[in-house]
Enzyme design. Structure first.
Site, PDB file in Angstrom:
ATOM      1  CG  ASP A   1      -1.859  -1.119   1.325  1.00 31.55           C
ATOM      2  OD1 ASP A   1      -2.246  -1.631   0.258  1.00 31.55           O
ATOM      3  OD2 ASP A   1      -2.217  -1.511   2.450  1.00 31.55           O
TER       4      ASP A   1
ATOM      5  CG  ASP B   1      -2.963  -4.000  -1.961  1.00 31.02           C
ATOM      6  OD1 ASP B   1      -4.098  -4.248  -2.405  1.00 31.02           O
ATOM      7  OD2 ASP B   1      -2.574  -4.400  -0.855  1.00 31.02           O
TER       8      ASP B   1
ATOM      9  CG  ASP C   1      -5.768   0.059   2.497  1.00 35.93           C
ATOM     10  OD1 ASP C   1      -6.412   0.912   1.840  1.00 35.93           O
ATOM     11  OD2 ASP C   1      -5.507  -1.072   2.060  1.00 35.93           O
TER      12      ASP C   1
ATOM     13  NE  ARG D   1     -11.334  -2.533  -1.957  1.00 35.79           N
ATOM     14  CZ  ARG D   1     -10.481  -3.508  -1.696  1.00 35.79           C
ATOM     15  NH1 ARG D   1      -9.348  -3.222  -1.069  1.00 35.79           N
ATOM     16  NH2 ARG D   1     -10.744  -4.751  -2.040  1.00 35.79           N
TER      17      ARG D   1
END
Length: 458
Positions: free
Chosen positions: A240, A285, A289, A341
């Protein structure tokens, strides 16, 4: 040591603003009237939470009893220009304010960048890196393209990776992670100097840490040349751009976070597996997050751009320990050309306010706020360019909205499951102002920086 232009600019800015601000760069409410970024600034949203217990009733000690998150303020100030210096200071045990001067390429070890200029291309350094590490194996590859073809052809798309191809890939991926991954330690403030400072090709990892501030940084192109075949799920990258995991008191502000290659471009870079599947070579990715019981996190005035799996808050339905954690504020951000997302939310006590959602140059926006298990979302005065993509059509968890434009109203709750006003001060701007504010003020380089009081360019 010598006084630099940053010392002079800092002094002039503070003097000019002294009549209107309590301290140089201070903020209150939405932060929309901010005039300068300073290491002394107080955060907004959940990052400003300063009470003695978290929502689960567990005792917590905020870094500051009034401001909440303070980062490295009060510690030594350092300025970095190189990969090695950035890693050294970001991972140190000291309380530090780290100023980043210029763009640091985390993949450049002296032979040039290892991030390709085009989605199907490569670089001399990356080709050489792969050739050296695959030599003598059954997947010996003379170039990055050669590796893509040989690795994919060695795997069955309906099963997890296996065999020598899996071993070679895993070894290279581990070494790649050691190259790009920076484990930021507690009590750090990281600020980019000017509009063109930050990290390229790197991954910022915040795990089991607290009291970290990242501001005015361009953090782009976390690239993974070694995606892994996962059963019936294609090739998946593992790194990430920013990960916040089991951490608290985190403020990410005025950053531009994005990817070089759009989801549409990546979708065209495909290779055939052993069982004849055409598999997309996925090099990205997550973008930002926040998972695993993290608390008191604010992301404000940032641009999140040109990415597919953009932002995950809560990793899975099975992580029930996230209940009464994942206290996160997303305030005044611009989601531009992101696929999905925006964010995907599980368990979180989430405040989404004054964010702007646009399709971007590549028109890759598929869906926006993705409601999942037991989320508690308080949405306030956001602006969505397309109503039908604003929020997923389900009744998972709870979502209450006040004042948003083009938000699909189906399945919204009539009453909020929680209210941000019970935990911190925030005054939302009206939704019809959000688009212009985002395009004017979001991201790195939009607000002047009061740099270090003493700055040695050496």
């Amino acid at each position: 040591m010598k006084i630099s232009k940053w010392h002079i600019v800092s002094g002039l800015m503070c003097g000019a603003l002294a009549l209107s601000l309590a301290s140089c760069g201070s903020t209150s409410g939405s932060g929309s009237k901010k005039n300068v970024i300073s290491a002394a600034d107080a955060p907004i949203g959940w990052a400003s939470y300063a009470k003695a217990k978290d929502l689960a009733g567990k005792e917590t000690t905020p870094p500051d009893a009034v401001k909440g998150t303070t980062g490295g303020f009060g510690g030594q100030e350092v300025t970095v220009k190189t990969r090695d210096d950035f890693i050294k200071y970001a991972e140190s045990d000291e309380k530090l304010v780290i100023y980043v001067d210029g763009i640091i390429d985390m993949t450049d070890l002296g032979s040039g960048s290892m991030v390709p200029e085009t989605v199907t291309g490569s670089t001399f350094a990356l080709d050489k890196w792969i050739a050296e590490r695959t030599a003598g194996t059954g997947l010996s590859s003379s170039s990055y393209h050669d590796w893509k073809v040989k690795y994919t052809a060695s795997q069955d798309g309906h099963f997890d990776e296996s065999g020598e191809g899996a071993e070679v890939r895993a070894k290279m991926d581990k070494e790649w992670g050691e190259l790009i991954d920076v484990n930021i330690n507690s009590n750090k403030t990281i600020i980019g100097l000017g509009a063109n400072s930050g990290l390229f090709g790197g991954s910022l990892f915040i795990k089991n840490k607290e009291n970290i501030i990242i501001r005015n940084m361009n953090i782009t192109e976390c690239y993974n040349p070694f995606p892994e075949v996962e059963a019936d799920d294609g090739l998946n990258a593992q790194w990430d751009t920013i990960t916040v995991r089991t951490s608290k008191y985190i403020w990410i502000d005025h950053c531009t976070i994005g990817s070089k290659f759009s989801p549409n471009e990546i979708d065209k870079d495909k290779f055939k597996s052993k069982d004849g599947e055409m598999m997309k070579w996925q090099v990205h990715d997550g973008l930002l997050d926040i998972t695993n019981e993290s608390d008191f996190v604010t992301v404000s005035w940032c641009i999140l751009r040109n990415h597919d799996k953009t932002q995950l808050i809560g990793a899975s339905d099975s992580k029930k320990g996230d209940t009464n954690h994942l206290t996160v504020s997303l305030l005044h951000n611009w989601y531009d050309g992101c696929g999905q997302r925006l964010p995907m939310v599980r368990y979180a006590t989430l405040h989404i306010a004054n964010n702007y959602y646009s399709a971007g140059a590549n028109n890759t926006w598929q869906r926006g706020i993705d409601r999942r298990k037991d989320c508690k979302i308080y949405s306030e005065a956001n602006y969505f360019e397309e109503e039908r993509k604003s929020v997923t059509s389900n009744s998972h968890g709870s979502m209450y909205d006040v004042g948003s434009i083009n938000l699909m109203k189906n399945w919204l709750n009539d009453k909020p499951a929680w209210n941000p006003a019970d935990y911190y001060t925030f005054k939302a701007d009206k939704a019809d102002k959000v688009k212009n504010m985002a395009m004017t003020l979001c991201g790195a380089g939009k607000v002047p920086v009061a740099g270090p009081t003493v700055y040695d360019p050496k």
